[in-house]
Design an enzyme around this catalytic site. Structure first.
Site, PDB file in Angstrom:
ATOM      1  N   THR A  15       0.818  -1.216   0.000  1.00 18.38           N
ATOM      2  CA  THR A  15       0.000   0.000   0.000  1.00 18.38           C
ATOM      3  C   THR A  15       0.851   1.266   0.000  1.00 18.38           C
ATOM      4  OG1 THR A  15      -1.790  -1.152   1.117  1.00 18.38           O
ATOM      5  CG2 THR A  15      -1.798   1.215   1.329  1.00 18.38           C
ATOM      6  N   THR A  89       1.786  -4.382   4.289  1.00 21.18           N
ATOM      7  CA  THR A  89       1.675  -4.726   5.709  1.00 21.18           C
ATOM      8  C   THR A  89       1.127  -6.133   5.962  1.00 21.18           C
ATOM      9  OG1 THR A  89      -0.493  -3.683   5.782  1.00 21.18           O
ATOM     10  CG2 THR A  89       1.393  -2.339   6.438  1.00 21.18           C
TER      11      THR A  89
HETATM   12  N1  ASP Z   1      -2.628  -5.582   0.874  1.00 23.61           N
HETATM   13  C1  ASP Z   1      -1.573  -4.647   1.090  1.00 23.61           C
HETATM   14  C2  ASP Z   1      -0.233  -5.367   1.047  1.00 23.61           C
HETATM   15  O1  ASP Z   1       0.094  -6.019   2.015  1.00 23.61           O
HETATM   16  C3  ASP Z   1      -1.734  -3.967   2.363  1.00 23.61           C
HETATM   17  C4  ASP Z   1      -0.621  -3.073   2.756  1.00 23.61           C
HETATM   18  O2  ASP Z   1       0.340  -2.891   2.066  1.00 23.61           O
HETATM   19  O3  ASP Z   1      -0.726  -2.532   3.829  1.00 23.61           O
HETATM   20  O4  ASP Z   1       0.464  -5.233   0.080  1.00 23.61           O
END
Ligand code: ASP
Length: 327
Positions: A15, A89
């Site tokens: 993200t 994340t």
């Molecule tokens: N779905 C995303 C990922 O893990 C969420 C994020 O980056 O926070 O790439």
């Protein structure tokens, strides 16, 4: 502090590297928005920025984790002062813990991400990136294992976990709390790991699985995994580490095939221990040959098992490596 430090930045996607489109969907673009970040530490910290991947973190596999580890080893041998990895994340803690177990690095290695993409109101990406750089460049961050910096808090890769789907304060360390904090002026640590582990690796194995136990569970899922290609299984067991009795024939099948089975707890807090001596109780599971892993959650225990298996540890070495509460 050395006059000018060089921090290697490895952008891997997530993200933090995505933006919101007109329809509200969060999508990766060709350009990582972090690449237009103006270094606020010019004159103090030089950034060596690379973009090895641009992956949503559910696409991240142990092979990418190993590639990151090799890049860091290489950069450390070339005299880099610290490393920041930006990452999605969802699996951030798994990559961070993999690196923690497989890097001998004494230089700071800091992993960060964001809960809101680059153009969303209240986007936390640049702030987290900046505080991660501050941490990686601080003398105090040396020799602390791989760190996760999010929302002004510093956590150890070993114990941190994602606790909320959307909140910016999602990364928490149940039972222990963060090990430090970052403010505008300083990076402050208030504790460190007692012991760290370094497992040299040149490849990673696959087919290491993770299952969650539930009330009324039967043997079927375990039986399905009792295959020659299965290298290991972690079970998020009930409470302190107990299983419904109907699972036991399935568990026995796995153990008969010398597939290492690791028990952790499905509870969010606390540690798995063999305490109960009834059918399916932890003491019986341990007697059958299951290995208890103390203090790690299922995803982390799986990474630890995978690292031990990839390092070709003997069954005895593997059991003590996985069982050891402080490494
Ligand atoms: N779905 C995303 C990922 O893990 C969420 C994020 O980056 O926070 O790439």
């Amino acid at each position: 502090m050395k006059n000018m430090k060089t921090i290697l930045v490895l952008h891997t996607g997530g993200t933090i590297a995505m933006s919101e489109g007109k329809d509200g969907a969060i999508i990766p673009g060709k350009q990582n928005p972090l690449n237009s970040f103006n270094n606020p530490f010019t004159g103090k910290i030089r950034l060596d920025i690379r973009n090895p991947f641009n992956l949503p973190s559910p696409h991240m596999r142990p092979t990418e984790m190993l590639a990151l580890r090799n890049k860091i080893m290489q950069a450390e041998s070339e005299g880099i002062d610290g490393v920041v990895i930006t990452h999605g994340t969802d699996t951030l803690k798994e990559t961070a813990f993999f690196l923690d177990l497989t890097l001998p690095a004494e230089i700071p290695v800091v992993v960060t991400g964001a809960m809101r993409s680059a153009n969303e109101i209240g986007s936390d990406g640049l702030h987290n990136f900046q505080t991660a750089i501050q941490t990686a460049a601080s003398d105090e961050a040396h020799d602390k294992g791989v760190l996760v910096v999010m929302n002004d808090e510093i956590h150890t890769a070993r114990y941190v976990t994602k606790t909320h789907t959307t909140n910016v304060a999602t990364f928490r360390t149940p039972s222990f709390g963060p090990v430090g904090s970052v403010s505008k002026e300083r990076v402050t640590f208030f504790s460190k790991l007692i012991r760290q582990t370094y497992v040299p690796l040149d490849h990673v194995v696959d087919n290491v699985y993770l299952l969650k136990a539930f009330a009324g569970m039967g043997p079927e899922l375990f039986e399905t995994l009792a295959l020659q290609k299965t290298n290991g299984l972690v079970i998020e067991a009930l409470g302190a580490g107990n299983l419904p009795p109907a699972t036991l024939p399935g568990l026995q099948k796995l153990l008969d095939q010398h597939i290492p089975v690791v028990i952790v707890s499905r509870c969010f807090n606390g540690t798995a221990e063999s305490v109960y001596d009834y059918e399916g109780g932890g003491i019986r599971l341990e007697k059958m040959g299951a290995i208890f892993c103390h203090g790690l959650n299922g995803q982390k225990a799986r990474i630890k098992l995978l690292v031990g298996l990839s390092a070709q540890m003997s069954a005895k070495e593997l059991a003590s490596f996985v069982n050891d509460a402080v490494s």
